[in-house]
Design a protein around this motif. Sequence first.
Motif, PDB file in Angstrom:
ATOM      1  N   LEU A   1       0.719  -1.292  -0.009  1.00 38.12           N
ATOM      2  CA  LEU A   1       0.129  -0.124  -0.012  1.00 38.12           C
ATOM      3  C   LEU A   1       0.891   1.421  -0.014  1.00 38.12           C
ATOM      4  CD1 LEU A   1      -2.809   0.951   0.114  1.00 38.12           C
ATOM      5  CD2 LEU A   1      -2.682   1.020   2.502  1.00 38.12           C
ATOM      6  N   SER A   2       1.969   1.172   0.712  1.00 36.63           N
ATOM      7  CA  SER A   2       2.779   2.377   0.550  1.00 36.63           C
ATOM      8  C   SER A   2       3.602   2.595  -0.853  1.00 36.63           C
ATOM      9  CB  SER A   2       4.051   2.132   1.827  1.00 36.63           C
ATOM     10  OG  SER A   2       3.407   2.043   2.965  1.00 36.63           O
ATOM     11  N   LEU A   3       3.728   1.692  -1.482  1.00 39.35           N
ATOM     12  CA  LEU A   3       4.382   1.853  -2.788  1.00 39.35           C
ATOM     13  C   LEU A   3       3.292   2.367  -3.718  1.00 39.35           C
ATOM     14  CD1 LEU A   3       6.565  -1.507  -3.226  1.00 39.35           C
ATOM     15  CD2 LEU A   3       7.136   0.559  -2.681  1.00 39.35           C
ATOM     16  N   ALA A   4       2.000   1.687  -3.403  1.00 42.99           N
ATOM     17  CA  ALA A   4       0.807   2.417  -4.212  1.00 42.99           C
ATOM     18  C   ALA A   4       0.637   3.813  -4.083  1.00 42.99           C
ATOM     19  CB  ALA A   4      -0.336   1.281  -3.926  1.00 42.99           C
ATOM     20  N   SER A   5       0.645   4.286  -2.795  1.00 43.52           N
ATOM     21  CA  SER A   5       0.567   5.701  -2.482  1.00 43.52           C
ATOM     22  C   SER A   5       1.564   6.470  -3.174  1.00 43.52           C
ATOM     23  CB  SER A   5       0.718   5.956  -1.092  1.00 43.52           C
ATOM     24  OG  SER A   5       2.034   5.759  -0.516  1.00 43.52           O
ATOM     25  N   LEU A   6       2.805   5.880  -3.238  1.00 38.50           N
ATOM     26  CA  LEU A   6       4.130   6.763  -4.044  1.00 38.50           C
ATOM     27  C   LEU A   6       3.694   6.902  -5.422  1.00 38.50           C
ATOM     28  CD1 LEU A   6       7.003   5.199  -2.265  1.00 38.50           C
ATOM     29  CD2 LEU A   6       6.146   7.501  -1.802  1.00 38.50           C
ATOM     30  N   VAL A   7       2.902   6.039  -6.153  1.00 40.04           N
ATOM     31  CA  VAL A   7       2.773   5.869  -7.675  1.00 40.04           C
ATOM     32  C   VAL A   7       1.534   6.788  -7.778  1.00 40.04           C
ATOM     33  CG1 VAL A   7       1.684   4.371  -9.447  1.00 40.04           C
ATOM     34  CG2 VAL A   7       3.498   3.412  -8.100  1.00 40.04           C
ATOM     35  N   ILE A   8       0.600   6.748  -6.940  1.00 41.43           N
ATOM     36  CA  ILE A   8      -0.538   7.772  -7.095  1.00 41.43           C
ATOM     37  C   ILE A   8      -0.072   9.095  -6.890  1.00 41.43           C
ATOM     38  CG2 ILE A   8      -2.684   8.290  -5.890  1.00 41.43           C
ATOM     39  CD1 ILE A   8      -3.030   5.514  -5.051  1.00 41.43           C
TER      40      ILE A   8
ATOM     41  N   GLN B   1       7.317  10.018   6.098  1.00 44.82           N
ATOM     42  CA  GLN B   1       8.212   9.783   4.900  1.00 44.82           C
ATOM     43  C   GLN B   1       8.166   8.258   4.533  1.00 44.82           C
ATOM     44  OE1 GLN B   1      12.209  11.528   4.980  1.00 44.82           O
ATOM     45  NE2 GLN B   1      12.638  11.014   3.019  1.00 44.82           N
ATOM     46  N   ILE B   2       7.961   8.012   3.458  1.00 44.15           N
ATOM     47  CA  ILE B   2       7.990   6.534   2.884  1.00 44.15           C
ATOM     48  C   ILE B   2       9.089   6.452   1.958  1.00 44.15           C
ATOM     49  CG2 ILE B   2       6.789   4.779   1.561  1.00 44.15           C
ATOM     50  CD1 ILE B   2       4.286   6.211   2.494  1.00 44.15           C
ATOM     51  N   SER B   3       9.958   5.246   2.317  1.00 39.98           N
ATOM     52  CA  SER B   3      11.145   5.225   1.375  1.00 39.98           C
ATOM     53  C   SER B   3      11.041   4.079   0.674  1.00 39.98           C
ATOM     54  CB  SER B   3      12.238   4.884   2.394  1.00 39.98           C
ATOM     55  OG  SER B   3      13.471   4.484   1.635  1.00 39.98           O
ATOM     56  N   ALA B   4      10.697   4.346  -0.652  1.00 40.85           N
ATOM     57  CA  ALA B   4      10.466   3.147  -1.523  1.00 40.85           C
ATOM     58  C   ALA B   4      11.846   2.254  -1.686  1.00 40.85           C
ATOM     59  CB  ALA B   4      10.397   3.792  -3.043  1.00 40.85           C
ATOM     60  N   GLN B   5      12.973   2.782  -1.303  1.00 43.98           N
ATOM     61  CA  GLN B   5      14.091   1.969  -1.451  1.00 43.98           C
ATOM     62  C   GLN B   5      14.250   0.993  -0.268  1.00 43.98           C
ATOM     63  OE1 GLN B   5      17.840   4.014  -1.537  1.00 43.98           O
ATOM     64  NE2 GLN B   5      19.163   2.287  -1.631  1.00 43.98           N
TER      65      GLN B   5
ATOM     66  N   LEU C   1       1.456  -2.164  -9.816  1.00 45.85           N
ATOM     67  CA  LEU C   1       1.680  -0.907  -9.926  1.00 45.85           C
ATOM     68  C   LEU C   1       1.255  -0.102 -10.946  1.00 45.85           C
ATOM     69  CD1 LEU C   1       5.234  -0.713  -7.765  1.00 45.85           C
ATOM     70  CD2 LEU C   1       2.790  -0.126  -6.933  1.00 45.85           C
ATOM     71  N   PHE C   2       1.798  -0.707 -12.331  1.00 42.89           N
ATOM     72  CA  PHE C   2       1.210  -0.120 -13.534  1.00 42.89           C
ATOM     73  C   PHE C   2      -0.264  -0.083 -13.770  1.00 42.89           C
ATOM     74  CE2 PHE C   2       5.636  -0.806 -15.282  1.00 42.89           C
ATOM     75  CZ  PHE C   2       5.604   0.511 -16.042  1.00 42.89           C
ATOM     76  N   SER C   3      -0.795  -1.080 -13.084  1.00 41.28           N
ATOM     77  CA  SER C   3      -2.516  -1.164 -13.192  1.00 41.28           C
ATOM     78  C   SER C   3      -2.991  -0.001 -12.353  1.00 41.28           C
ATOM     79  CB  SER C   3      -2.905  -2.583 -12.649  1.00 41.28           C
ATOM     80  OG  SER C   3      -2.461  -3.594 -13.333  1.00 41.28           O
TER      81      SER C   3
END
Length: 242
Positions: A59-66, A108-112, A134-136
């Motif tokens: 969900l954190s990664l999804a938020s960064l994409v959004i 702060q969310i760290s994608a890495q 994530l692309f979806s």
Amino acid sequence: MLRWLLAVLGFALYRFPGAVIGFLIGSIFDNFRVKGSFKTTMGSRTQNVTPADFELNLLSLASLVIKADGNVNQTELDYVRQYFVQAYGRERANATFKVFNEVIKNRQISAQNICTLLRQRTRYESRLQILHFLFSIANADGNVSTPEVNEINRMAGFLGVYARDFESIKAMFFKNPDSAYKILEIDRTATVSEIKSAYRAMVKKYHPDKLQHMDEAHQKGGEEKFKKVQEAYEQLQKERGF
């Protein structure tokens, strides 16, 4: 799982009663591990959360994409919520969103850091499915923007996904003359023999059976990738006449 290990040990020591007691004790520990003490990585800090670290990190990664293109799109938000409900059930999905909103959203969310954690704990085919997810999300509003592509590409690097696999999944969301070739990870100059060989390799890589360990929504995403590979091959069959 621990419950089965303790059940076997209990049976060896005390036969059937020991097996029952071992299974019950193991079940308690298994449930504690699944529901009680999981971690999600945010910057350099670690926070104990529930229900599970994989869901919260996803969900954190999804938020960064959004947020990548500076426009928080409601269609993309709705897609993520629907996906989580389908994957984990409404109650668990709601719990995940609640924890995210209360604990993680404003930090702060760290994608890495998140991707490094997922890289260590998930199979390669699972990470490919995360990219497809994530692309979806980015495509939920009908358009995958350049900032969204760049953000997902950055995550792919942290996840340890090969560039050719990233381009293959990316091509599934863009229609152009080279899409079929990119999906199959070949050049336009590829021979018929090379196309057939590439197709067999991609079928093996993206076969839905490789995601049987994941939840239903992820398995469905795997079927969508598999379908795109088949469509790409059929397109080249028509174009090349074989």
